[in-house]
Write an enzyme that holds these catalytic residues in place. Sequence first.
Site, PDB file in Angstrom:
ATOM      1  N   PHE A 183      -0.987  -7.494  -3.869  1.00 33.74           N
ATOM      2  CA  PHE A 183      -1.129  -8.133  -2.719  1.00 33.74           C
ATOM      3  C   PHE A 183      -2.395  -8.981  -2.329  1.00 33.74           C
ATOM      4  O   PHE A 183      -3.731  -8.532  -3.249  1.00 33.74           O
ATOM      5  CB  PHE A 183      -0.367  -7.537  -1.699  1.00 33.74           C
ATOM      6  CG  PHE A 183      -1.248  -6.728  -1.377  1.00 33.74           C
ATOM      7  CD1 PHE A 183      -1.545  -5.633  -2.423  1.00 33.74           C
ATOM      8  CD2 PHE A 183      -2.214  -6.606  -0.473  1.00 33.74           C
ATOM      9  CE1 PHE A 183      -1.959  -3.747  -1.962  1.00 33.74           C
ATOM     10  CE2 PHE A 183      -2.990  -4.908   0.089  1.00 33.74           C
ATOM     11  CZ  PHE A 183      -3.246  -4.589  -1.212  1.00 33.74           C
ATOM     12  N   ASP A 201      -8.907   2.430   3.870  1.00 33.53           N
ATOM     13  CA  ASP A 201      -9.545   0.651   4.646  1.00 33.53           C
ATOM     14  C   ASP A 201     -10.189   0.330   3.319  1.00 33.53           C
ATOM     15  O   ASP A 201     -11.040   1.132   2.599  1.00 33.53           O
ATOM     16  CB  ASP A 201     -10.174   0.810   5.885  1.00 33.53           C
ATOM     17  CG  ASP A 201     -10.489  -1.037   6.548  1.00 33.53           C
ATOM     18  OD1 ASP A 201      -9.370  -0.454   7.053  1.00 33.53           O
ATOM     19  OD2 ASP A 201     -11.449  -1.168   6.333  1.00 33.53           O
ATOM     20  N   LYS A 220       0.984  -1.630  -0.017  1.00 37.23           N
ATOM     21  CA  LYS A 220      -0.108  -0.030   0.211  1.00 37.23           C
ATOM     22  C   LYS A 220       1.078   1.632  -0.184  1.00 37.23           C
ATOM     23  O   LYS A 220       0.900   2.044  -0.559  1.00 37.23           O
ATOM     24  CB  LYS A 220      -0.752  -0.314   1.256  1.00 37.23           C
ATOM     25  CG  LYS A 220      -2.183  -1.273   1.137  1.00 37.23           C
ATOM     26  CD  LYS A 220      -3.531  -0.531   2.464  1.00 37.23           C
ATOM     27  CE  LYS A 220      -3.800  -1.082   2.968  1.00 37.23           C
ATOM     28  NZ  LYS A 220      -4.723  -1.447   3.989  1.00 37.23           N
TER      29      LYS A 220
HETATM   30  P1  IMP Z   1      -7.515  -3.086   4.911  1.00 38.11           P
HETATM   31  O1  IMP Z   1      -7.872  -3.066   6.050  1.00 38.11           O
HETATM   32  O2  IMP Z   1      -7.602  -2.027   4.006  1.00 38.11           O
HETATM   33  O3  IMP Z   1      -5.502  -3.549   4.825  1.00 38.11           O
HETATM   34  O4  IMP Z   1      -7.703  -4.740   4.051  1.00 38.11           O
HETATM   35  C1  IMP Z   1      -8.043  -5.396   4.060  1.00 38.11           C
HETATM   36  C2  IMP Z   1      -8.236  -6.572   3.360  1.00 38.11           C
HETATM   37  O5  IMP Z   1      -8.229  -6.364   2.031  1.00 38.11           O
HETATM   38  C3  IMP Z   1      -6.523  -6.925   3.174  1.00 38.11           C
HETATM   39  O6  IMP Z   1      -6.230  -7.967   4.133  1.00 38.11           O
HETATM   40  C4  IMP Z   1      -6.373  -7.296   1.761  1.00 38.11           C
HETATM   41  O7  IMP Z   1      -6.403  -8.602   1.727  1.00 38.11           O
HETATM   42  C5  IMP Z   1      -7.567  -6.905   1.018  1.00 38.11           C
HETATM   43  N1  IMP Z   1      -6.875  -5.681   0.131  1.00 38.11           N
HETATM   44  C6  IMP Z   1      -6.493  -4.752   0.335  1.00 38.11           C
HETATM   45  N2  IMP Z   1      -6.107  -3.200  -0.129  1.00 38.11           N
HETATM   46  C7  IMP Z   1      -6.178  -4.496  -0.990  1.00 38.11           C
HETATM   47  C8  IMP Z   1      -6.272  -4.440  -2.968  1.00 38.11           C
HETATM   48  O8  IMP Z   1      -5.309  -3.681  -3.282  1.00 38.11           O
HETATM   49  N3  IMP Z   1      -5.850  -5.799  -3.254  1.00 38.11           N
HETATM   50  C9  IMP Z   1      -5.759  -7.097  -3.461  1.00 38.11           C
HETATM   51  N4  IMP Z   1      -6.795  -7.022  -1.794  1.00 38.11           N
HETATM   52  C10 IMP Z   1      -6.647  -5.347  -1.216  1.00 38.11           C
END
Ligand code: IMP
Length: 210
Positions: A152, A69, A12
């Site tokens: 990812f 998020d 990110k």
């Molecule tokens: P977070 O809370 O924003 O970190 O996102 C929650 C989950 O969504 C992460 O653990 C990733 O598995 C997934 N995620 C977030 N952004 C992406 C992305 O750009 N591509 C793929 N999976 C994502």
Amino acid sequence: MELVLATRNRHKVSEIRAILQGLSLTIRTLDDFPTVPEVVEDGATCRENAIKKARVIARETGKLALADDTGLEVEALGGRPGVYSARFAGEHATFSDNRLKLLQELKGISGLKRKALFRCIIVLASPTLVLAAEEGVLSGRIAVQERGQKGFGYDSILLLPGRRRTLAEMTPEEKNRISHRARALAKIKRHLKRLVSKDPSQQRGVAQLG
Ligand code: IMP
């Protein structure tokens, strides 16, 4: 002006850095503030979590903070995993565990019924105010099996319409042109531009959200 990214996810960080390049901002990450505590993501929505992260990190560091998020919403699962995307396969699940659980849950579900979207909320906060909250969405379909090595999270199972590729088969530059995070960040960039501008009349344009 310094901006702290409220994440430890290096994928990110590099996506956000690439999209914000060109602004006169010094970008910091939580690695620059090792004593800042982990923020518990216990909100009922991604928006609540992003607001909480941005607020806490801005307050703890005394700087402008940006938190994102993201949730993956799968139509056939009634919008799950959504806010639980990071913990879909359990509290300490890896990206791979989560992908495999999703593919397993969608076994036997074909074509059109595998519609899904990423919804990303990005929040910008100062130590005392939430300055902006913006959303970006990327729609696609869950692949039947993983494809691609880049990116990812769920990237290797999100197929994009018309492109016949998953996000993990795209270069970082391609992903950054279309992604949910890029779309939300493009809107946040407008707020940041006003903030970094030296013109005080432009700074008044930034909305206060709470
Ligand atoms: P977070 O809370 O924003 O970190 O996102 C929650 C989950 O969504 C992460 O653990 C990733 O598995 C997934 N995620 C977030 N952004 C992406 C992305 O750009 N591509 C793929 N999976 C994502």
